[in-house]
Scaffold this active site. Structure first.
Site, PDB file in Angstrom:
ATOM      1  N   THR A  67       0.911  -0.949  -0.114  1.00 50.53           N
ATOM      2  CA  THR A  67      -0.032  -0.066   0.156  1.00 50.53           C
ATOM      3  C   THR A  67       0.563   1.258   0.015  1.00 50.53           C
ATOM      4  OG1 THR A  67      -1.909  -1.071   1.068  1.00 50.53           O
ATOM      5  CG2 THR A  67      -1.532   1.233   1.544  1.00 50.53           C
ATOM      6  N   GLY A  77      -1.386  -1.697   6.664  1.00 48.02           N
ATOM      7  CA  GLY A  77      -1.453  -2.944   7.526  1.00 48.02           C
ATOM      8  C   GLY A  77      -2.680  -3.668   7.392  1.00 48.02           C
TER       9      GLY A  77
HETATM   10  N1  ASP Z   1      -4.409  -1.544   4.970  1.00 46.63           N
HETATM   11  C1  ASP Z   1      -4.920  -2.082   3.482  1.00 46.63           C
HETATM   12  C2  ASP Z   1      -6.062  -2.847   3.716  1.00 46.63           C
HETATM   13  O1  ASP Z   1      -6.375  -3.375   4.659  1.00 46.63           O
HETATM   14  C3  ASP Z   1      -3.752  -3.202   3.232  1.00 46.63           C
HETATM   15  C4  ASP Z   1      -2.174  -2.835   3.429  1.00 46.63           C
HETATM   16  O2  ASP Z   1      -1.864  -1.572   3.916  1.00 46.63           O
HETATM   17  O3  ASP Z   1      -1.327  -3.525   2.881  1.00 46.63           O
HETATM   18  O4  ASP Z   1      -6.760  -2.501   2.840  1.00 46.63           O
END
Ligand code: ASP
Length: 310
Positions: free
Chosen positions: A174, A225
């Site tokens: 992300t 996350g």
């Molecule tokens: N926070 C993002 C989600 O849950 C995923 C990530 O940060 O990798 O969609």
């Protein structure tokens, strides 16, 4: 007005890192792309542009790179499609715009900015968001633009195992950015393909104001996350609230939320936080967090290395 404090801090996701001292094949590419994106955002700030414009400029570059789980290179949902989420928030006015589950707009962060500036709403979802972006004249892209072989293989592997697992992508990541402009205004933005194998229609924390993205006059926050935990703990707003109401400094507030609240609950991830004086924090409970930091009169700093869990 001051150019001394202008700052652009971005992240390229949290997750597993290669062990210390073992460079991974694309390490240089990640480092170069993160640095270029941070520099692009700083250049906007240096010529007097807003923190909002700087965040957007940085994130567009990362969305267009296949290296990150945002825009091109997004992970696949269980249904085998790319559904992307993004949000942008202006700390000076508390105006915010977000899109969730978009499939056809090339740069979801620009769609989020269009929602902020050119609609009466904060969050548009699915087909409605894609149609709005097209109506606003934003560039669209076919599914093939977003698809990368690596992400497809990750999805295929899960299908082969007949797993109904929803997992954080095994690789970065992300993307998010926070910025402080010459007027002293803060902004935050986040863009993601979400979680690998997620259920059709699942929305994560990134486009939810106060969960994965938040900015006010005190600080700007972008998270990455396990989104469900970031939503439950209202992570981004909680950090801002600790700073505003309890007077905590940026590092203490961010550390507390990530390590003392979200991690004990089982949620792994990290945040980047920038305060109005240009102080930064980037705590994470995952093995690592990719980030880049660009400030006036200093070389860009990047982190794509192994970091010990704090
Ligand atoms: N926070 C993002 C989600 O849950 C995923 C990530 O940060 O990798 O969609």
């Amino acid at each position: 007005m001051s150019t001394d404090n202008i700052t652009l801090l971005l992240h390229g996701g949290s997750g597993r890192l290669h062990p210390a001292g073992t460079p991974f094949p694309q390490e240089a590419d990640y480092e170069r792309t993160l640095a270029a994106a941070a520099q692009a955002g700083l250049a906007v700030l240096a010529r007097g542009g807003s923190s909002l414009a700087a965040v957007e400029a940085s994130l567009r570059l990362l969305e267009d790179s296949p290296l990150f789980n945002a825009g091109r290179g997004s992970v696949f949902s269980h249904a085998g499609v790319n559904e992307m989420d993004a949000a942008l928030m202006d700390g000076a006015t508390l105006r915010a715009g977000a899109v969730a589950g978009v499939r056809t707009v090339r740069n979801p962060i620009t769609a989020a900015r269009a929602v902020l500036e050119r609609s009466a709403h904060v969050l548009l979802t699915g087909t409605g968001a894609d149609e709005f972006a097209a109506e606003m004249g934003l560039e669209t892209a076919p599914p093939a633009w977003f698809r990368t072989e690596e992400r497809w293989q990750q999805w295929q592997a899960l299908q082969a195992e007949k797993a109904h697992l929803v997992v954080l992508p095994p690789k970065y990541g992300t993307v998010g950015a926070v910025a402080l402009d010459q007027a002293g205004h803060l902004a935050a933005g986040t863009s993601t393909g979400g979680m690998l194998n997620k259920r059709y229609g699942r929305v994560g924390d990134s486009p939810l104001i106060g969960a994965g993205t938040y900015a006010n006059h005190v600080c700007a926050v972008s998270g990455t996350g396990h989104g469900e935990f970031f939503i439950r703990h209202a992570v981004a707003h909680d950090i801002a609230a600790l700073m505003e109401y309890r007077g905590l400094d940026v590092a203490t507030a961010a550390h507390h939320v990530i390590h003392d609240k979200v991690a004990p609950a089982g949620g792994r991830g990290g945040v980047i936080v920038l305060d109005r004086h240009g102080h930064v924090a980037m705590p994470h409970s995952t093995e690592g967090l990719f980030w880049a930091l660009a400030r006036a009169h200093r070389p860009v700093e990047t982190n794509v290395c192994h970091m010990v869990v704090e």
